[in-house]
Motif scaffolding. Structure first.
Motif, PDB file in Angstrom:
ATOM      1  N   LEU A 111       7.395   7.697  -9.505  1.00  0.00           N
ATOM      2  CA  LEU A 111       6.884   7.456 -10.678  1.00  0.00           C
ATOM      3  C   LEU A 111       6.319   6.073 -11.008  1.00  0.00           C
ATOM      4  CD1 LEU A 111       9.269   9.257 -13.292  1.00  0.00           C
ATOM      5  CD2 LEU A 111       7.458  10.219 -12.238  1.00  0.00           C
ATOM      6  N   VAL A 112       4.903   6.143 -11.203  1.00  0.00           N
ATOM      7  CA  VAL A 112       4.104   4.693 -11.275  1.00  0.00           C
ATOM      8  C   VAL A 112       4.249   4.191 -10.215  1.00  0.00           C
ATOM      9  CG1 VAL A 112       3.631   2.893 -13.055  1.00  0.00           C
ATOM     10  CG2 VAL A 112       5.109   4.798 -13.780  1.00  0.00           C
ATOM     11  N   ASN A 113       3.466   4.610  -9.110  1.00  0.00           N
ATOM     12  CA  ASN A 113       3.513   4.115  -7.616  1.00  0.00           C
ATOM     13  C   ASN A 113       2.325   3.102  -7.461  1.00  0.00           C
ATOM     14  OD1 ASN A 113       5.625   5.988  -6.928  1.00  0.00           O
ATOM     15  ND2 ASN A 113       4.102   7.486  -7.349  1.00  0.00           N
ATOM     16  N   ALA A 114       2.541   2.439  -6.448  1.00  0.00           N
ATOM     17  CA  ALA A 114       1.323   1.465  -5.825  1.00  0.00           C
ATOM     18  C   ALA A 114       0.662   2.536  -4.784  1.00  0.00           C
ATOM     19  CB  ALA A 114       1.643   0.185  -5.316  1.00  0.00           C
ATOM     20  N   TYR A 115      -0.857   2.412  -4.985  1.00  0.00           N
ATOM     21  CA  TYR A 115      -1.682   3.221  -4.008  1.00  0.00           C
ATOM     22  C   TYR A 115      -2.607   2.346  -3.213  1.00  0.00           C
ATOM     23  CZ  TYR A 115       0.510   6.880  -6.997  1.00  0.00           C
ATOM     24  OH  TYR A 115       1.164   7.747  -7.820  1.00  0.00           O
ATOM     25  N   GLY A 116      -3.096   2.995  -2.179  1.00  0.00           N
ATOM     26  CA  GLY A 116      -4.090   2.120  -1.298  1.00  0.00           C
ATOM     27  C   GLY A 116      -4.409   3.140  -0.122  1.00  0.00           C
ATOM     28  N   ALA A 117      -5.408   2.962   0.577  1.00  0.00           N
ATOM     29  CA  ALA A 117      -6.055   3.592   1.841  1.00  0.00           C
ATOM     30  C   ALA A 117      -6.852   2.818   2.564  1.00  0.00           C
ATOM     31  CB  ALA A 117      -6.448   5.126   1.306  1.00  0.00           C
ATOM     32  N   PHE A 118      -6.502   2.999   3.880  1.00  0.00           N
ATOM     33  CA  PHE A 118      -7.286   2.248   4.924  1.00  0.00           C
ATOM     34  C   PHE A 118      -7.682   0.638   4.699  1.00  0.00           C
ATOM     35  CE2 PHE A 118      -8.332   6.621   5.069  1.00  0.00           C
ATOM     36  CZ  PHE A 118      -8.032   7.150   6.529  1.00  0.00           C
ATOM     37  N   GLY A 119      -6.452   0.005   4.578  1.00  0.00           N
ATOM     38  CA  GLY A 119      -6.540  -1.379   4.425  1.00  0.00           C
ATOM     39  C   GLY A 119      -7.362  -2.033   5.637  1.00  0.00           C
ATOM     40  N   SER A 120      -7.064  -1.101   6.992  1.00  0.00           N
ATOM     41  CA  SER A 120      -7.684  -1.663   8.108  1.00  0.00           C
ATOM     42  C   SER A 120      -8.457  -0.539   8.492  1.00  0.00           C
ATOM     43  CB  SER A 120      -6.805  -2.151   8.978  1.00  0.00           C
ATOM     44  OG  SER A 120      -5.843  -1.470   9.467  1.00  0.00           O
ATOM     45  N   VAL A 121      -9.595  -0.857   9.415  1.00  0.00           N
ATOM     46  CA  VAL A 121     -10.406   0.221   9.905  1.00  0.00           C
ATOM     47  C   VAL A 121     -10.137   0.313  11.606  1.00  0.00           C
ATOM     48  CG1 VAL A 121     -12.537   1.335  10.437  1.00  0.00           C
ATOM     49  CG2 VAL A 121     -11.861   0.410   7.977  1.00  0.00           C
ATOM     50  N   THR A 122      -9.779   1.403  12.052  1.00  0.00           N
ATOM     51  CA  THR A 122      -9.609   1.641  13.551  1.00  0.00           C
ATOM     52  C   THR A 122     -10.967   1.525  14.119  1.00  0.00           C
ATOM     53  OG1 THR A 122      -7.720   2.874  13.223  1.00  0.00           O
ATOM     54  CG2 THR A 122      -8.810   2.702  15.287  1.00  0.00           C
ATOM     55  N   LYS A 123     -11.348   0.835  15.225  1.00  0.00           N
ATOM     56  CA  LYS A 123     -12.748   0.678  15.730  1.00  0.00           C
ATOM     57  C   LYS A 123     -12.746   1.727  16.964  1.00  0.00           C
ATOM     58  CE  LYS A 123     -13.766  -3.083  13.285  1.00  0.00           C
ATOM     59  NZ  LYS A 123     -12.384  -3.350  12.722  1.00  0.00           N
ATOM     60  N   GLU A 124     -11.693   1.856  17.499  1.00  0.00           N
ATOM     61  CA  GLU A 124     -11.790   2.958  18.823  1.00  0.00           C
ATOM     62  C   GLU A 124     -10.813   3.923  18.206  1.00  0.00           C
ATOM     63  OE1 GLU A 124     -13.126   0.547  22.624  1.00  0.00           O
ATOM     64  OE2 GLU A 124     -10.977   0.310  21.872  1.00  0.00           O
ATOM     65  N   ARG A 125     -10.982   5.304  18.887  1.00  0.00           N
ATOM     66  CA  ARG A 125     -10.213   6.624  18.598  1.00  0.00           C
ATOM     67  C   ARG A 125      -9.565   6.816  20.029  1.00  0.00           C
ATOM     68  NH1 ARG A 125     -10.718  10.200  14.643  1.00  0.00           N
ATOM     69  NH2 ARG A 125      -8.912  11.941  14.921  1.00  0.00           N
ATOM     70  N   TYR A 126      -8.380   6.864  19.714  1.00  0.00           N
ATOM     71  CA  TYR A 126      -7.234   7.215  21.024  1.00  0.00           C
ATOM     72  C   TYR A 126      -6.764   8.517  20.419  1.00  0.00           C
ATOM     73  CZ  TYR A 126      -7.889   2.782  23.031  1.00  0.00           C
ATOM     74  OH  TYR A 126      -8.536   1.576  23.562  1.00  0.00           O
ATOM     75  N   GLU A 127      -6.560   9.362  21.469  1.00  0.00           N
ATOM     76  CA  GLU A 127      -5.921  10.709  21.051  1.00  0.00           C
ATOM     77  C   GLU A 127      -4.757  11.149  22.403  1.00  0.00           C
ATOM     78  OE1 GLU A 127      -6.072  13.028  18.770  1.00  0.00           O
ATOM     79  OE2 GLU A 127      -7.702  12.155  17.817  1.00  0.00           O
ATOM     80  N   VAL A 128      -3.788  11.556  21.928  1.00  0.00           N
ATOM     81  CA  VAL A 128      -2.817  12.078  22.721  1.00  0.00           C
ATOM     82  C   VAL A 128      -2.848  13.425  23.258  1.00  0.00           C
ATOM     83  CG1 VAL A 128      -0.237  12.367  23.180  1.00  0.00           C
ATOM     84  CG2 VAL A 128      -1.198  10.100  21.803  1.00  0.00           C
ATOM     85  N   MET A 185       0.897  -1.011   0.168  1.00  0.00           N
ATOM     86  CA  MET A 185       0.075  -0.078   0.010  1.00  0.00           C
ATOM     87  C   MET A 185       0.944   1.306   0.013  1.00  0.00           C
ATOM     88  SD  MET A 185      -3.187   1.008   2.466  1.00  0.00           S
ATOM     89  CE  MET A 185      -2.236   1.303   3.981  1.00  0.00           C
ATOM     90  N   ASN A 186       0.685   2.027  -1.084  1.00  0.00           N
ATOM     91  CA  ASN A 186       1.397   3.471  -0.957  1.00  0.00           C
ATOM     92  C   ASN A 186       3.026   3.202  -0.975  1.00  0.00           C
ATOM     93  OD1 ASN A 186      -1.139   5.279  -0.983  1.00  0.00           O
ATOM     94  ND2 ASN A 186      -0.997   4.867   1.243  1.00  0.00           N
ATOM     95  N   ALA A 187       3.261   2.481  -2.125  1.00  0.00           N
ATOM     96  CA  ALA A 187       4.744   2.046  -2.279  1.00  0.00           C
ATOM     97  C   ALA A 187       5.412   2.709  -3.670  1.00  0.00           C
ATOM     98  CB  ALA A 187       4.989   0.736  -2.363  1.00  0.00           C
ATOM     99  N   SER A 188       6.533   3.405  -3.564  1.00  0.00           N
ATOM    100  CA  SER A 188       7.161   3.920  -4.740  1.00  0.00           C
ATOM    101  C   SER A 188       8.190   2.472  -5.075  1.00  0.00           C
ATOM    102  CB  SER A 188       7.997   5.030  -4.568  1.00  0.00           C
ATOM    103  OG  SER A 188       6.990   5.780  -4.204  1.00  0.00           O
TER     104      SER A 188
END
Length: 485
Positions: free
Chosen positions: A338-355, A329-332
């Motif tokens: 030039l001519v890269n591999a793309y992708g987004a959110f292959g996994s979904v976070t179930k809970e939101r943590y914040e610092v 995912m998202n590799a050059s």
């Protein structure tokens, strides 16, 4: 000696002159945003006194192999010169000042914009390690060869832009299907609007929509990313319909999230599928299009074909990756992005943590010490504050804070951030929304972890809060310049 017109007639994409205007000006506009972002953020993040200084990075053999203007020397002044030069040239393309110039002028200028930004990306380290950085680099290089008004858009370049959109959308669709069961059982968007890296003003509204709607969202996403991209390579008007579907789905993402310029550049690039006759139909039969020449000069035909062959050769690794069991995912695959591999959110976070980062002017060992919270521009903090809209502008520190909360191991910059806050470093404080100490150094700093969720409608009516949060524990106990307290 004159050459027969038929030698280059096949290359003339004279039905895509409006698409060329949108592609060139749209991509240049996003370069303008990216360069301005670099001026505002790069020195504090990666400059001489930054969180991950470029000078230190350039000591590594890997860094010295990267194509960048900063390979031999970096300074904040040089960075600003590069960024402002790129911004000015991008603005000229957006305004249409350079399109009437000869193609042998226009293309090199666009490639200068591309290389200036590539120079920044290749020393940007973690803060520039996002897929849309490579996407902007690739898009700039390819779109440059659509040429100026003295040539018709080369059809092979138009189709290569479509191939870029295909990799972007189909790659994202495949990474989802392979990566997380929630995409396959249509539950991913039960969580995503709430847990995405940087929510926007409508994210809570989207999150509170019925679950049946979220299932339809996921199903529509699968159709838009796994089925529709194939139709980009069909004859018109099928390709235009496919492009329109992708544009509409990306606009929904623009409305509900802050994904820097990822959605905007996808929208811009998708216009490569829409022909001038379709635009004429959309405008009620008005005579539109035909901007510039209707043929491709022989010299430029040779350039366009050579560039196309070069890009096709580079396409083999990302093509294999699309159908690989362990899809990247998202590799050059090269240093030029030039001519890269793309992708987004292959996994979904179930809970939101914040610092949450806090400082105090009191003795940190005193149980009664008064701790004040530093406010970030984009990431959630104050539970009553409605998330703001920033995209296509990219708040790099805020994004990295999201990864930090997920347990990112590549976070040496965070310790330096705490040090800069203890020093009340002005450039670092400008990256934040608010400094509770008004430019004065605190006595100590700490970082705590919280679990966040959007408030329900009833909770919002009762309290006025956008978020509900509960403390998880300390990430970094109180520290000061005199040592750990």
């Amino acid at each position: 000696m004159e050459f027969p017109a038929w030698l280059t007639a096949w290359l003339a994409g004279d039905d895509y002159t409006i698409a060329r205007e949108i592609l060139e000006r749209g991509v240049a506009a996003l370069y303008l945003v990216a360069f301005v972002s670099a001026v505002n953020q790069f020195p504090a993040l990666l400059g001489d006194n930054g969180l991950l200084p470029v000078r230190r990075f350039l000591r590594h053999p890997y860094a010295r192999k990267q194509p960048t203007l900063f390979r031999r020397r970096y300074s904040d002044r040089l960075l600003r010169t590069v960024a402002w030069t790129g911004a000015v040239l991008s603005a000229l393309i957006v305004a249409g000042v350079l399109q009437p110039t000869p193609t042998y002028v226009f293309v090199p200028v666009f490639l200068i914009v591309w290389f200036l930004y590539l120079s920044i990306v290749n020393v940007g380290q973690t803060f520039y390690g996002f897929g849309w950085e490579s996407l902007l680099c690739e898009a700039g290089f390819v779109v440059a060869f659509l040429g100026a008004w003295d040539t018709a858009p080369p059809i092979t370049i138009v189709f290569f832009v479509r191939w870029l959109v295909f990799r972007l959308e189909f790659g994202a669709g495949m990474i989802k299907m392979r990566g997380d069961r929630s995409w396959r059982d249509l539950t991913a968007l039960f969580y995503h609007h709430e847990t995405q890296p940087m929510p926007n003003p409508l994210s809570r509204t989207a999150h509170l929509l019925p679950k049946w709607f979220h299932r339809l969202e996921v199903l529509g996403n699968h159709v838009a990313q796994l089925v529709v991209p194939w139709f980009l390579f069909f004859p018109q008007p099928v390709a235009s319909v496919a492009a329109a579907v992708m544009i509409l789905t990306q606009l929904w993402l623009v409305l509900t999230g802050n994904f820097a310029w990822l959605n905007w550049i996808t929208i811009v690039l998708a216009f490569a599928g829409i022909s001038d006759p379709v635009f004429s139909w959309l405008f009620g039969g008005a005579d539109v299009g035909g901007i510039g020449a209707s043929d491709v000069p022989l010299w430029y035909a040779l350039v366009a074909v050579a560039v196309t062959v070069f890009l096709v050769v580079l396409s083999w690794p990302p093509l294999k990756n699309l159908f690989a069991r362990r899809q990247l995912m998202n590799a050059s695959f090269n240093r030029w992005h030039l001519v890269n591999a793309y992708g987004a959110f292959g996994s979904v976070t179930k809970e939101r943590y914040e610092v949450v980062v806090e400082g105090t002017a009191d003795d940190p060992s005193d149980p009664g010490a008064h701790w004040l919270e530093y406010g970030f521009k984009g990431k959630p903090g104050d539970v009553r504050r409605l998330p703001r809209q920033f995209a296509p502008y990219h708040l790099r520190l805020d994004w990295l804070m999201w990864f930090l909360a997920l347990g990112s191991r590549d976070s040496p910059w965070f310790e330096v951030l705490l040090l800069r806050l203890l020093e009340a470093d002005t450039p670092t404080l400008k990256l934040l929304r608010c400094d509770p100490f008004d430019g004065e150094p605190p006595r100590a700093i700490r970082a705590r972890m919280f679990l966040y969720r959007f408030s329900t409608r009833a909770e919002k009516r009762r309290t006025g809060d956008i978020w509900v949060r509960s403390e998880v524990g300390d990430l970094v106990p109180p520290v000061s310049l005199r040592g750990r307290q």
